[in-house]
Write a protein that holds these residues in place. Structure first.
Motif, short mmCIF file in Angstrom:
data_model
loop_
_atom_site.label_atom_id
_atom_site.label_comp_id
_atom_site.label_asym_id
_atom_site.label_seq_id
_atom_site.Cartn_x
_atom_site.Cartn_y
_atom_site.Cartn_z
N ALA A 185 0.82 -1.22 0.00
CA ALA A 185 0.00 0.00 0.00
C ALA A 185 0.85 1.27 0.00
O ALA A 185 0.38 2.33 0.42
CB ALA A 185 -0.94 -0.01 1.21
N GLY A 186 2.08 1.16 -0.44
CA GLY A 186 2.92 2.35 -0.55
C GLY A 186 3.18 3.05 0.77
O GLY A 186 3.32 4.26 0.81
N ALA A 187 3.25 2.28 1.87
CA ALA A 187 3.52 2.83 3.20
C ALA A 187 2.52 3.92 3.56
O ALA A 187 2.86 4.94 4.14
CB ALA A 187 4.96 3.33 3.31
N ASN A 188 1.27 3.69 3.22
CA ASN A 188 0.21 4.67 3.48
C ASN A 188 -0.94 4.00 4.22
O ASN A 188 -1.94 3.62 3.62
CB ASN A 188 -0.27 5.27 2.16
CG ASN A 188 -1.27 6.39 2.36
OD1 ASN A 188 -1.45 6.89 3.47
ND2 ASN A 188 -1.92 6.78 1.28
N GLY A 189 -0.76 3.82 5.53
CA GLY A 189 -1.80 3.15 6.29
C GLY A 189 -1.81 3.60 7.74
O GLY A 189 -0.97 4.36 8.19
N VAL A 190 -2.81 3.07 8.45
CA VAL A 190 -2.99 3.39 9.86
C VAL A 190 -3.22 2.09 10.62
O VAL A 190 -3.98 1.22 10.18
CB VAL A 190 -4.20 4.33 10.07
CG1 VAL A 190 -4.47 4.56 11.54
CG2 VAL A 190 -3.99 5.64 9.35
N ARG A 223 -4.48 2.81 2.10
CA ARG A 223 -4.96 3.46 0.88
C ARG A 223 -4.33 2.83 -0.36
O ARG A 223 -4.10 3.48 -1.36
CB ARG A 223 -4.61 4.95 0.91
CG ARG A 223 -5.18 5.68 2.08
CD ARG A 223 -6.46 6.32 1.67
NE ARG A 223 -6.96 7.14 2.78
CZ ARG A 223 -8.22 7.16 3.11
NH1 ARG A 223 -9.09 6.44 2.44
NH2 ARG A 223 -8.62 7.90 4.10
N GLY A 224 -4.07 1.52 -0.25
CA GLY A 224 -3.46 0.81 -1.36
C GLY A 224 -4.46 0.46 -2.44
O GLY A 224 -5.61 0.91 -2.42
N PRO A 225 -4.06 -0.39 -3.39
CA PRO A 225 -4.90 -0.73 -4.53
C PRO A 225 -6.01 -1.74 -4.22
O PRO A 225 -6.82 -2.06 -5.08
CB PRO A 225 -3.91 -1.33 -5.53
CG PRO A 225 -2.84 -1.92 -4.66
CD PRO A 225 -2.72 -0.97 -3.49
N GLY A 226 -6.06 -2.24 -2.99
CA GLY A 226 -7.06 -3.24 -2.63
C GLY A 226 -6.57 -4.64 -2.92
O GLY A 226 -5.54 -4.84 -3.56
N ILE A 227 -7.29 -5.60 -2.41
CA ILE A 227 -6.94 -7.01 -2.59
C ILE A 227 -7.73 -7.52 -3.78
O ILE A 227 -8.95 -7.45 -3.80
CB ILE A 227 -7.27 -7.82 -1.32
CG1 ILE A 227 -6.49 -7.27 -0.13
CG2 ILE A 227 -6.96 -9.31 -1.54
CD1 ILE A 227 -6.95 -7.82 1.21
N GLU A 228 -7.02 -8.02 -4.76
CA GLU A 228 -7.63 -8.44 -6.01
C GLU A 228 -8.70 -9.52 -5.81
O GLU A 228 -9.77 -9.45 -6.38
CB GLU A 228 -6.53 -8.95 -6.94
CG GLU A 228 -6.97 -9.16 -8.35
CD GLU A 228 -5.80 -9.52 -9.24
OE1 GLU A 228 -5.92 -10.54 -9.93
OE2 GLU A 228 -4.78 -8.80 -9.22
N ASN A 229 -8.39 -10.53 -5.00
CA ASN A 229 -9.31 -11.64 -4.77
C ASN A 229 -9.22 -12.06 -3.30
O ASN A 229 -8.35 -12.83 -2.93
CB ASN A 229 -8.97 -12.80 -5.70
CG ASN A 229 -9.99 -13.91 -5.65
OD1 ASN A 229 -10.59 -14.18 -4.61
ND2 ASN A 229 -10.19 -14.58 -6.78
N GLU A 280 -12.45 -5.57 4.55
CA GLU A 280 -13.17 -4.78 3.57
C GLU A 280 -12.12 -4.24 2.61
O GLU A 280 -11.11 -3.67 3.04
CB GLU A 280 -13.92 -3.63 4.24
CG GLU A 280 -15.04 -4.11 5.14
CD GLU A 280 -15.77 -2.96 5.81
OE1 GLU A 280 -15.56 -1.79 5.42
OE2 GLU A 280 -16.53 -3.24 6.74
N THR A 281 -12.35 -4.40 1.32
CA THR A 281 -11.35 -3.96 0.35
C THR A 281 -12.02 -3.40 -0.89
O THR A 281 -13.13 -3.81 -1.26
CB THR A 281 -10.39 -5.12 -0.01
OG1 THR A 281 -9.30 -4.60 -0.76
CG2 THR A 281 -11.08 -6.23 -0.76
N SER A 282 -11.36 -2.45 -1.50
CA SER A 282 -11.80 -1.85 -2.76
C SER A 282 -10.56 -1.29 -3.43
O SER A 282 -9.45 -1.36 -2.88
CB SER A 282 -12.81 -0.73 -2.50
OG SER A 282 -12.15 0.39 -1.92
N THR A 283 -10.73 -0.72 -4.59
CA THR A 283 -9.59 -0.14 -5.29
C THR A 283 -9.04 1.08 -4.54
O THR A 283 -7.96 1.55 -4.87
CB THR A 283 -9.97 0.26 -6.72
OG1 THR A 283 -11.09 1.16 -6.67
CG2 THR A 283 -10.31 -0.96 -7.56
N GLY A 284 -9.75 1.56 -3.53
CA GLY A 284 -9.30 2.70 -2.74
C GLY A 284 -8.61 2.33 -1.45
O GLY A 284 -8.20 3.20 -0.68
#
Length: 143
Positions: free
Chosen positions: A66-71, A89-95, A128-132
């Protein structure tokens, strides 16, 4: 590194804290805090290790995916449980289903066992995951 008291979705203060995950040092701070809380709650060594592995896996995912962008956040539940939450705030989990089965994504650099391991080690786990971004909440009860 800064810890802040958190709020739940109803705006009430929690018996917990949160911090940004940007570096290895942040992971170590999160692990140290969780270890201290679990000792205060009287968690067994086995349960402490399960939670520490979970925290390590989830926070490492923030740096790796996630590009070192988390909490990272943790809270004490009724004086007998601990809940950890890692949001990024990464790309989400594909599957997600595949990840929870321990099957490696073709785009993953790791072994692909992290989320499946978290699910097995903890008493409760939601993702919970999404492209955001992705949010993982995992709870361990002191039994």
């Amino acid at each position: 590194m800064r810890w802040d008291r958190g709020e739940n979705t109803t705006g009430h203060m929690l018996d917990g804290m949160h911090m940004k995950i940007r570096t290895e040092a942040d992971i170590y701070m999160a692990l140290s805090t969780v270890r201290r809380l679990m000792k205060e709650l009287g968690f067994s060594e086995l349960h402490q290790q399960k939670v520490l592995v979970t925290v390590s896996e989830l926070t490492r995912n923030v740096l790796d995916h996630a590009g070192a962008n988390g909490v990272f956040g943790c809270e004490v539940l009724d004086g007998r449980g601990i809940r950890v939450r890692v949001t990024d705030r990464g790309p989400g989990i594909e599957n997600v289903t595949r990840a929870l089965e321990g099957k490696k994504s073709p785009h993953s650099h790791g072994l692909g066992l992290g989320l499946a391991g978290v699910k097995r080690l903890m008493d409760e786990c939601t993702i919970e995951t999404s492209t955001g971004g992705t949010s993982v909440v995992a709870t361990k009860w002191n039994s």
